[in-house]
Design an enzyme around this catalytic site. Sequence first.
Site, PDB file in Angstrom:
ATOM      1  N   HIS A 223       6.649   1.146  -1.413  1.00 52.60           N
ATOM      2  CA  HIS A 223       7.644   1.583  -2.384  1.00 52.60           C
ATOM      3  C   HIS A 223       7.634   0.636  -3.577  1.00 52.60           C
ATOM      4  O   HIS A 223       7.006  -0.424  -3.549  1.00 52.60           O
ATOM      5  CB  HIS A 223       9.047   1.568  -1.753  1.00 52.60           C
ATOM      6  CG  HIS A 223       9.535   0.196  -1.424  1.00 52.60           C
ATOM      7  ND1 HIS A 223       9.029  -0.555  -0.372  1.00 52.60           N
ATOM      8  CD2 HIS A 223      10.466  -0.598  -2.029  1.00 52.60           C
ATOM      9  CE1 HIS A 223       9.622  -1.721  -0.334  1.00 52.60           C
ATOM     10  NE2 HIS A 223      10.501  -1.788  -1.330  1.00 52.60           N
ATOM     11  N   ASP A 225      10.704  -1.124  -6.223  1.00 60.19           N
ATOM     12  CA  ASP A 225      12.152  -1.324  -6.290  1.00 60.19           C
ATOM     13  C   ASP A 225      12.707  -0.634  -7.527  1.00 60.19           C
ATOM     14  O   ASP A 225      12.066  -0.604  -8.580  1.00 60.19           O
ATOM     15  CB  ASP A 225      12.484  -2.811  -6.320  1.00 60.19           C
ATOM     16  CG  ASP A 225      12.224  -3.490  -4.980  1.00 60.19           C
ATOM     17  OD1 ASP A 225      11.925  -2.777  -4.000  1.00 60.19           O
ATOM     18  OD2 ASP A 225      12.299  -4.726  -4.920  1.00 60.19           O
ATOM     19  N   HIS A 279       4.809  -2.201  -3.023  1.00 62.57           N
ATOM     20  CA  HIS A 279       4.720  -3.220  -1.982  1.00 62.57           C
ATOM     21  C   HIS A 279       5.261  -2.647  -0.676  1.00 62.57           C
ATOM     22  O   HIS A 279       5.875  -1.576  -0.656  1.00 62.57           O
ATOM     23  CB  HIS A 279       5.463  -4.497  -2.383  1.00 62.57           C
ATOM     24  CG  HIS A 279       6.887  -4.287  -2.789  1.00 62.57           C
ATOM     25  ND1 HIS A 279       7.253  -3.740  -4.010  1.00 62.57           N
ATOM     26  CD2 HIS A 279       8.074  -4.548  -2.160  1.00 62.57           C
ATOM     27  CE1 HIS A 279       8.568  -3.674  -4.111  1.00 62.57           C
ATOM     28  NE2 HIS A 279       9.096  -4.154  -2.984  1.00 62.57           N
ATOM     29  N   ARG A 289      10.847 -10.875  11.985  1.00 62.19           N
ATOM     30  CA  ARG A 289      10.835 -11.446  10.638  1.00 62.19           C
ATOM     31  C   ARG A 289      12.192 -11.218   9.991  1.00 62.19           C
ATOM     32  O   ARG A 289      12.803 -10.156  10.160  1.00 62.19           O
ATOM     33  CB  ARG A 289       9.744 -10.781   9.789  1.00 62.19           C
ATOM     34  CG  ARG A 289       9.717 -11.217   8.319  1.00 62.19           C
ATOM     35  CD  ARG A 289       8.606 -10.481   7.571  1.00 62.19           C
ATOM     36  NE  ARG A 289       8.495 -10.916   6.177  1.00 62.19           N
ATOM     37  CZ  ARG A 289       9.080 -10.306   5.159  1.00 62.19           C
ATOM     38  NH1 ARG A 289       9.816  -9.224   5.369  1.00 62.19           N
ATOM     39  NH2 ARG A 289       8.929 -10.744   3.924  1.00 62.19           N
TER      40      ARG A 289
END
Length: 345
Positions: A223, A225, A279, A289
């Site tokens: 996607h 941002d 990204h 994570r």
Amino acid sequence: MAKSGDFVEYLNQERLSMDSDPPFCQTYKALFDKISENPCNKVVTVEECELPLVDLSRLDLDESEMEECKREIAMASQEWGFFQVINHGISRDILEKLREEQVKVFRQPFDKKSTEEKFATGCYRWGTPSATCLQQLSWSEAFHIPMTEISDSGAFSSLSSAMEQFAITVAGLAQKLAGILAEKLGQKSTFFKENCLPSTCYLRMNRYPPCPFYSGVHGLMPHTDSDFFTILHQDEVGGLQLVKDGKWISVKPNPEALVINIGDLFQAWSNDVYKSVEHRVVTNPTVERFSTAYFFCPSYDTVIQNSEPSVYRKFSFGEFRQQVQEDVQKLGHKVGLSRFLLSHK
């Protein structure tokens, strides 16, 4: 990577695992069944690299050092759409306390996380409800928290305190970076001071649970941002990847740095000078994570426009967000800025 035939065994293990994890396998069983019928075990190796690294302490040195620092920020935003900053003014104590409290809240039982009065539906999110295939599924959970709600988060008062300290300092950093990027375009930074307020920005705390049985599942699907830019504090596990020169590269974590990435609004506002880059986050088979992202956003009625000749038509942030939501619902993915090109039909 485990074979697709291990899915049923993993599903049984999941039922017996920590009750803090969202029930991914039960909820998306139909999607995993499709993979079991048509297994795809191809693993793609992605090269790891370090993002451009900018030392912000140089902004306080002589004029030549300050200008070189600003130039590096602008060049990275043009060529990469991503860069890292050190000596950014947010203390290690604040970052470590935020991570400590973040881990605690994600360790809460799933039922508590999803029903807590303040951290409830609309704030706590996991998976991808609209997913019709595994490529659209995000194997992650998150708390999406507007700045205005940080100081009133029910039972998690210690987390609220840590987030508030982080928010105050990161907001100052965001305005500093926005001013530099505007200056390098020959624009005034007053636009951001007037339109990107604490009431319009938000934090998102992320956790990516281990996903041991299928490498094709993203922690966060590819996607861009939708904000002006995002400031990311991540742990040392790794998993963030971005597109550079037409191929995916993996970002090497730097424990001293914050990651900055340009969003769609800045690309449009800069008339494509700065780049909003696709990204994603890939899953890890054994290790969880954590990350925290600050999204630098304007109010919904803020109009995005630039000097002529413009690549994009004039639009408001609210209009942009509405179009993104409609595309995700209809198509299963975001279309983004191409919808607002003057040449778009």
